[in-house]
Design an enzyme around this catalytic site. Structure first.
Site, PDB file in Angstrom:
ATOM      1  N   GLY A   1      -2.891   7.819   1.319  1.00 47.30           N
ATOM      2  CA  GLY A   1      -3.713   6.671   0.969  1.00 47.30           C
ATOM      3  C   GLY A   1      -5.181   6.875   1.326  1.00 47.30           C
TER       4      GLY A   1
ATOM      5  N   GLY B   1       0.838  -1.204   0.000  1.00 47.27           N
ATOM      6  CA  GLY B   1       0.000   0.000   0.000  1.00 47.27           C
ATOM      7  C   GLY B   1       0.872   1.252   0.000  1.00 47.27           C
ATOM      8  N   HIS B   2       1.866   1.255   0.901  1.00 47.43           N
ATOM      9  CA  HIS B   2       2.806   2.389   0.916  1.00 47.43           C
ATOM     10  C   HIS B   2       3.535   2.495  -0.430  1.00 47.43           C
ATOM     11  CE1 HIS B   2       2.973   1.323   5.402  1.00 47.43           C
ATOM     12  NE2 HIS B   2       2.557   2.572   5.420  1.00 47.43           N
TER      13      HIS B   2
ATOM     14  N   LYS C   1      -6.975   4.651   2.278  1.00 46.55           N
ATOM     15  CA  LYS C   1      -7.156   3.832   3.493  1.00 46.55           C
ATOM     16  C   LYS C   1      -7.515   4.700   4.694  1.00 46.55           C
ATOM     17  CE  LYS C   1      -6.160   0.807   6.759  1.00 46.55           C
ATOM     18  NZ  LYS C   1      -5.019   1.271   7.491  1.00 46.55           N
ATOM     19  N   ASP C   2      -6.838   5.854   4.794  1.00 50.74           N
ATOM     20  CA  ASP C   2      -7.111   6.801   5.880  1.00 50.74           C
ATOM     21  C   ASP C   2      -7.850   7.993   5.283  1.00 50.74           C
ATOM     22  OD1 ASP C   2      -5.301   5.622   8.207  1.00 50.74           O
ATOM     23  OD2 ASP C   2      -4.162   5.479   6.355  1.00 50.74           O
TER      24      ASP C   2
HETATM   25  P1  AMP Z   1       1.127   4.968   7.763  1.00 47.19           P
HETATM   26  O1  AMP Z   1       2.537   4.511   7.670  1.00 47.19           O
HETATM   27  O2  AMP Z   1       0.194   3.946   8.283  1.00 47.19           O
HETATM   28  O3  AMP Z   1       1.011   6.301   8.474  1.00 47.19           O
HETATM   29  O4  AMP Z   1       0.664   5.231   6.289  1.00 47.19           O
HETATM   30  C1  AMP Z   1       1.370   6.090   5.432  1.00 47.19           C
HETATM   31  C2  AMP Z   1       0.543   6.382   4.219  1.00 47.19           C
HETATM   32  O5  AMP Z   1       0.266   5.161   3.528  1.00 47.19           O
HETATM   33  C3  AMP Z   1      -0.820   7.002   4.567  1.00 47.19           C
HETATM   34  O6  AMP Z   1      -1.109   8.014   3.615  1.00 47.19           O
HETATM   35  C4  AMP Z   1      -1.747   5.844   4.440  1.00 47.19           C
HETATM   36  O7  AMP Z   1      -3.071   6.213   4.108  1.00 47.19           O
HETATM   37  C5  AMP Z   1      -1.114   5.051   3.304  1.00 47.19           C
HETATM   38  N1  AMP Z   1      -1.561   3.661   3.341  1.00 47.19           N
HETATM   39  C6  AMP Z   1      -1.519   2.817   4.400  1.00 47.19           C
HETATM   40  N2  AMP Z   1      -2.085   1.629   4.098  1.00 47.19           N
HETATM   41  C7  AMP Z   1      -2.501   1.718   2.808  1.00 47.19           C
HETATM   42  C8  AMP Z   1      -3.169   0.834   1.913  1.00 47.19           C
HETATM   43  N3  AMP Z   1      -3.535  -0.410   2.272  1.00 47.19           N
HETATM   44  N4  AMP Z   1      -3.443   1.270   0.661  1.00 47.19           N
HETATM   45  C9  AMP Z   1      -3.083   2.527   0.284  1.00 47.19           C
HETATM   46  N5  AMP Z   1      -2.463   3.413   1.076  1.00 47.19           N
HETATM   47  C10 AMP Z   1      -2.168   3.020   2.325  1.00 47.19           C
END
Ligand code: AMP
Length: 287
Positions: free
Chosen positions: A151, A35-36, A153-154
């Site tokens: 993402g 996803g990242h 996702k959030d």
């Molecule tokens: P995080 O490391 O959880 O703070 O996420 C960093 C970025 O990656 C944020 O913009 C999230 O929304 C995005 N992200 C996390 N999981 C996913 C996913 N499954 N699909 C797409 N983007 C994601």
């Protein structure tokens, strides 16, 4: 080429001669998954220089949340980034070596988006989004990026960051990248590794509820779907594991009205060691 920088001053000197219009930023807390990497791929496509920030931001965790056990895997993360095909493009990993790089001693400033953070995850995790906007503002400033990748996702986070960007006149384009899912359709998340096989099964209740309502709203008008939605909402309200299940106008995260074109179906489910979130966006017909 991948360059790792651990100090804000080093980042600034490194970027000194790179035009701002050539920089994309992908803010993360590390423990990178596909996803990242989708966000990074999108940035590579648009920008000669992509700055991937890796910082487990203490300010966005509540006192009883998982800050201490959040997975920190910098070496693996860099190896994953090395696996991307970059062509002529460059990745800079900015992983502040200590909190002081972001929050100088005595730090006493908060950037807060008000109404948008009072609902959904903001209501269940007080202060979370203030921590997000406070760090994202600084990351925008330190990197001088003009494109930023977040993402879906959030989804609420995207909306909050968009609001901050508009309100503070920041010259940053916010780009939203679709949710990357595992084979069982659960949204990928660094926190999924807290799940046992059993709790993962339980977590799929969130995945399926959101998916089923998205399918329903694709074929049924909003008014005709209302009964089914309300029935499920009654169940969810009684079920303590559910933090929320909501159907909101995707543009502004307010109530659905006859003017609503796209609905966001958003859910959060609290399991033993993990709290999962998911959402789907659907174009609706109202009548
Ligand atoms: P995080 O490391 O959880 O703070 O996420 C960093 C970025 O990656 C944020 O913009 C999230 O929304 C995005 N992200 C996390 N999981 C996913 C996913 N499954 N699909 C797409 N983007 C994601």
């Amino acid at each position: 080429v991948i360059t790792l920088l651990r100090k804000t001053n080093d980042l600034k000197s490194f970027l000194k001669d790179i035009p701002e219009g050539q920089r994309g930023i992908v803010p993360t807390m590390g423990n990178l998954h596909e996803g990242h990497l989708d966000l990074v791929r999108a940035s590579i496509k648009d920008n000669p220089y992509t700055i991937v920030t890796i910082f487990v931001n203490p300010k966005q965790f509540g006192p009883n949340e998982d800050f201490d056990r959040y997975p920190r895997t910098l070496e693996d993360d860099i190896n994953k980034l090395k696996g991307l095909s970059l062509g002529e493009n460059k990745i800079i990993v900015y992983a502040p070596e200590s909190n002081d790089e972001i929050y100088p001693t005595g730090f006493d400033t908060l950037i807060k988006v008000e109404k948008l953070t009072s609902i959904l995850c903001g209501a269940k995790r007080p202060g979370h989004f203030d921590g997000v906007t406070t760090v994202v503002y600084q990351l925008f400033k330190h990197t001088g990026a003009t494109n930023a990748y977040f993402g879906q996702k959030d989804y609420q986070q995207v909306k909050v960051v968009e609001r901050m960007t508009k309100d503070l006149h920041l010259d940053v384009n916010i780009k939203m990248i679709p949710i990357r899912r595992d084979d069982d359709q659960m949204a990928m998340s660094s926190r999924n590794q807290y799940l046992t096989q059993e709790t993962r099964k339980e977590g799929l209740e969130l995945t399926h509820t959101v998916l089923n309502f998205a399918e329903l709203l694709k074929t049924t008008s909003w008014l005709n779907a209302k009964d089914k939605i309300n029935k499920r909402l009654e169940e969810v309200i009684k079920d303590e594991r559910w933090d929320y299940l909501e159907f909101l106008d995707a543009d502004n995260l307010q109530e659905v009205t006859p003017e609503t074109k796209k609905v966001a179906i958003l859910g959060a489910l609290r399991l033993q060691k993990a709290r999962l979130i998911d959402n789907r966006l659907v174009d609706i017909t109202y009548a």
